[in-house]
Design a protein around this motif. Structure first.
Motif, PDB file in Angstrom:
ATOM      1  N   GLU A 272      10.370 -16.191 -23.859  1.00 13.68           N
ATOM      2  CA  GLU A 272      10.343 -15.943 -22.695  1.00 13.68           C
ATOM      3  C   GLU A 272      11.639 -16.268 -22.184  1.00 13.68           C
ATOM      4  OE1 GLU A 272      10.038 -13.669 -19.222  1.00 13.68           O
ATOM      5  OE2 GLU A 272       9.320 -15.631 -19.660  1.00 13.68           O
TER       6      GLU A 272
ATOM      7  N   GLU B 114       1.050  -2.127 -26.881  1.00 10.10           N
ATOM      8  CA  GLU B 114       0.417  -1.829 -25.925  1.00 10.10           C
ATOM      9  C   GLU B 114      -1.544  -2.166 -26.280  1.00 10.10           C
ATOM     10  OE1 GLU B 114       2.613   0.819 -24.061  1.00 10.10           O
ATOM     11  OE2 GLU B 114       3.748  -0.424 -23.083  1.00 10.10           O
TER      12      GLU B 114
ATOM     13  N   THR C  82       1.740  -7.644 -23.529  1.00  9.84           N
ATOM     14  CA  THR C  82       2.644  -7.512 -21.896  1.00  9.84           C
ATOM     15  C   THR C  82       3.927  -7.081 -23.129  1.00  9.84           C
ATOM     16  OG1 THR C  82       1.635  -8.289 -21.281  1.00  9.84           O
ATOM     17  CG2 THR C  82       3.603  -8.136 -20.227  1.00  9.84           C
TER      18      THR C  82
ATOM     19  N   VAL D 149       7.966  -5.738 -22.813  1.00 11.04           N
ATOM     20  CA  VAL D 149       9.098  -5.458 -21.223  1.00 11.04           C
ATOM     21  C   VAL D 149      10.434  -4.987 -22.213  1.00 11.04           C
ATOM     22  CG1 VAL D 149       9.907  -6.451 -19.823  1.00 11.04           C
ATOM     23  CG2 VAL D 149       7.635  -7.626 -20.134  1.00 11.04           C
ATOM     24  N   ASP D 150      11.215  -4.002 -21.431  1.00  8.67           N
ATOM     25  CA  ASP D 150      12.037  -3.919 -21.736  1.00  8.67           C
ATOM     26  C   ASP D 150      13.312  -4.697 -21.767  1.00  8.67           C
ATOM     27  OD1 ASP D 150      12.487  -2.736 -19.408  1.00  8.67           O
ATOM     28  OD2 ASP D 150      13.372  -1.339 -19.358  1.00  8.67           O
TER      29      ASP D 150
ATOM     30  N   SER E  89      14.531  -5.678 -17.817  1.00 10.85           N
ATOM     31  CA  SER E  89      13.358  -5.937 -17.136  1.00 10.85           C
ATOM     32  C   SER E  89      12.941  -7.094 -17.461  1.00 10.85           C
ATOM     33  CB  SER E  89      11.915  -5.567 -17.530  1.00 10.85           C
ATOM     34  OG  SER E  89      11.949  -4.038 -16.743  1.00 10.85           O
ATOM     35  N   VAL E  90      13.724  -7.892 -18.658  1.00 11.44           N
ATOM     36  CA  VAL E  90      13.806  -9.585 -19.347  1.00 11.44           C
ATOM     37  C   VAL E  90      14.946  -9.868 -18.652  1.00 11.44           C
ATOM     38  CG1 VAL E  90      13.787 -10.530 -21.487  1.00 11.44           C
ATOM     39  CG2 VAL E  90      12.596  -8.897 -21.115  1.00 11.44           C
TER      40      VAL E  90
ATOM     41  N   THR F   7      14.061 -10.416 -14.400  1.00  8.97           N
ATOM     42  CA  THR F   7      13.075 -11.124 -14.308  1.00  8.97           C
ATOM     43  C   THR F   7      13.285 -12.148 -14.506  1.00  8.97           C
ATOM     44  OG1 THR F   7      11.606  -9.589 -14.689  1.00  8.97           O
ATOM     45  CG2 THR F   7      10.641 -11.964 -14.928  1.00  8.97           C
TER      46      THR F   7
END
Length: 680
Positions: free
Chosen positions: A439, A458, A463, A465-466, A469-470, A473
């Motif tokens: 990440e 999930e 967790t 994340v698409d 969003s990665v 962030t």
């Protein structure tokens, strides 16, 4: 007051005088010529503007010129009816020479002018103004969104965005004002008709009753003067009405009205041949004289031939010059060299495989996410994030992206657009398989999983994340970590100016004396470097006002500001009702740090021997690792006297671990020490 401004004020006062005081006929002649001159000037200016906002004063000017013309009508009416028909040379000339002394012909011409102005031009301009105002207001939200998208994409700068937003507001105000101002023109036309009728009726009454003239003689005298007065008034009114129509129907273009008409009307030379041939046929097959039609047909034909020849010569000239010469001239120009020196504060570059991420036509919402990032950081950190330049880079791998701060690559990552990033809750599920990765924002282990495995992951506690969003962030965290590099003197000046709007006295007490913009910038940068929000600028400036007279040491001023922000810092690290778990610095280490402080004229610094320094760092890192293993966020706590020096000592090795002092915590917080930093 400038002479130009004084002349406008004098003109308004003169209008009031015209309504009250009788003017001599010589002055009336002069003002009539002024009225015609102003009308000519207005229509010429309206024809030479490229867009309506270049003549933004036109609605107000329309009111003043209408009032001036009505005041002039009052003066001329007073002169015609009160001076036994002596209304001046200009009105008499229009009545005798322009219409040949025939009152009936003049009246017909006057009625035609009024019909043209009122029915054709004024009604059309009024309708266009109304529709333009409504459409401009309806289009404002879309235009604002377009500006935000261009700003976040780096296509335009902050100043360009402000100018474009201001232009949109001015367009809305202009068309709204024109919608109302067009009513002035309509009312002026009606008033012109009423004034002429009144002048004719009362002219007959005065001529027959007071002067003893026969009805025919009175009608000839006063009707002729009234018609002359009406023509003198309506011709400038017609010009102003035409200018109104030109302004409200004018779209932004490359040139003035004459340029656009000739360019677009004569854009197709072959159509001139068709028009010329049609006119020639009219001369041969109708009773129209062939001499007239032949001349016009020849003019159209010659014009088409010359336009065609010019069109052929332009491409040949461009081909002869070639694009290389244009590029060479552009390279040689000094402006192009200056543009190459521009460095964007923040750049986000990506490989061609990630283009759908930023392309709205393919469902990409990166630009919208960047808008939200800037807003989020403005709320959280209190800083104005510069424009983020977003561009593709073929030198990167297809699925790779890079984040640069002031031209230097700070972080990079890789995305799989058709996968989701899943981060383990701590216990891996063997059924959840994918491509191993890290990440990018926090360096946590993760895997890329296919879309059909998302729900299963999930349910297993992962967790998920698409990709958008990665990357958003990651971008947010990078900007937070390097916020202190992004706030320079110019950005600081913007914050000071914004604060000055609400707290002018406070700003005046802090800058430019005793603290310069650069010194304030260093304080704000130091706060952001340790992730302390600077949104509460009033408290920061209150503290700088209190201590700025005592010291110019920006590090020491930062400590005072941190203590003033104790409530904010406390809430940043501990939730209400919870205890704060910290690593405390032992008394012996604090004494070593305090004794090693060296004061110089340029500030203070820590002068520790390398072995002692290494021992303190190793002890701190050991305690930090032990605390992280228990799942707690490491926080180092020490006395206010040495906090700054402890932070300077440790920031190179553990930059993300906060170092707080006792004075930065609220008294109600329960502090529990889970480790002590000692000298080995």
């Amino acid at each position: 007051m400038p002479m130009k401004d004084f002349s406008i004020l004098l003109g308004v006062i003169l209008i009031v005088i015209m309504l009250i005081i009788p003017l001599p006929t010589g002055m009336i002649d002069f003002l009539i010529i002024i009225n015609i001159s102003i009308a000519l000037l207005i229509i010429l200016v309206s024809m030479n503007t490229r867009e309506p906002l270049q003549f933004s004063i036109f609605p107000t000017l329309l009111l003043l010129i209408t009032l001036f013309r009505l005041g002039l009508n009052v003066s001329t009416t007073r002169a015609i009816l009160g001076n036994q028909g002596d209304a001046g040379n200009v009105i008499e000339t229009f009545g005798q020479f322009v219409v040949g002394g025939n009152a009936l012909v003049g009246f017909v011409v006057f009625v035609i002018l009024v019909v043209i102005q009122f029915i054709v031009i004024t009604k059309g301009a009024e309708r266009v103004s109304e529709v333009g105002a409504r459409f401009t207001l309806d289009a404002m939200p879309g235009k604002q969104m377009s500006i935000d998208a261009d700003l976040n994409a780096g296509i335009i700068s902050d100043s360009d965005a402000r100018d474009r937003r201001k232009k949109i507001e001015q367009e809305a105000d202009f068309y709204g004002s024109m919608d109302g101002a067009s009513k002035f023109v309509k009312g002026d036309a009606i008033a012109g008709i009423v004034i002429v009728i009144i002048n004719i009726i009362f002219g007959l009454v005065i001529g027959m009753g007071q002067e003893g003239l026969a009805i025919g003689e009175a009608a000839g005298k006063y009707t002729l003067l009234t018609v002359g007065d009406g023509l003198v008034s309506q011709i400038p009114a017609l010009l102003v009405s035409t200018a109104t129509g030109i302004v409200v129907t004018r779209a932004a273009s490359e040139g003035n009205l004459g340029h656009d008409i000739t360019k677009q009307l004569l854009a197709y030379p072959k159509m001139l041949y068709v028009a010329g041939g049609t006119i020639a046929l009219l001369g041969f097959f109708t009773p129209i004289q062939a001499g007239v039609t032949t001349v016009v047909a020849l003019i159209l034909g010659v014009g088409g031939f010359m336009l065609e020849r010019n069109e052929k010569s332009i491409p040949e000239l461009e081909e002869a010059n070639g694009d290389g010469e244009e590029v060479e001239e552009d390279i040689k120009s000094p402006e192009s060299v200056v543009n190459l020196l521009q460095i964007d504060p923040i750049e986000f570059e990506f490989g061609y495989g990630l283009i759908p991420l930023a392309d709205a036509n393919q469902g990409g919402d990166l630009l919208d996410r960047v808008v939200m990032i800037r807003r989020q950081l403005a709320i959280e950190m209190g800083m104005i994030v510069p424009v983020i330049r977003i561009r593709d880079n073929i030198q990167l791998q297809p699925n790779e992206y890079s984040i640069k701060i002031k031209g230097n690559e700070i972080a990079k990552g890789e995305l799989l657009l058709d996968h989701f990033m899943a981060m383990s809750p701590g216990v891996d599920d063997e059924e959840i398989v994918g491509i191993e990765t890290v990440e990018p924002a926090f360096g946590l282990p993760a895997i890329w999983i296919a879309e059909d495995m998302k729900d299963q992951a999930e349910l297993a506690g992962y967790t998920v994340v698409d990709p958008p969003s990665v990357v958003s962030t990651h971008l947010t965290e990078v900007i937070k970590r390097h916020a202190h590099e992004l706030i320079g003197r110019q950005e600081t000046k913007q914050l000071i100016d914004h604060l000055n709007e609400s707290y002018p006295t406070l700003v005046e007490e802090v800058t430019p004396n005793p603290l310069s913009t650069g010194e304030i910038q260093k304080v704000l940068s130091s706060l952001l470097k340790e992730k302390v929000s600077i949104r509460n600028l009033p408290i920061i400036f209150e503290t700088l006002a209190d201590y700025g007279q005592m010291t110019k040491d920006t590090d020491l001023l930062t400590e005072y500001v941190r203590q003033a922000l104790s409530r904010q810092i406390t809430k940043q690290y501990v939730a209400e009702g919870e205890s704060l778990y910290v690593l405390t610095v032992s008394g012996s280490v604090e004494k070593l740090l305090a004794d090693a402080v060296q004061q110089t004229e340029h500030g203070s610094f820590l002068n520790l021997d390398p072995n002692t320094m290494q021992s303190i760092i190793e002890s701190t890192m050991t305690e930090v690792e032990r605390m992280q293993e228990t799942g707690q966020m490491p926080i180092i706590l020490c006395s206010p006297a040495v906090r700054m020096y402890a932070r300077h000592l440790l920031e190179r090795y553990i930059p993300h671990i906060p170092v707080l002092s006792y004075n930065e915590l609220e008294s109600y917080i329960e502090v529990q020490s889970v480790g002590v930093v000692n000298v080995k």
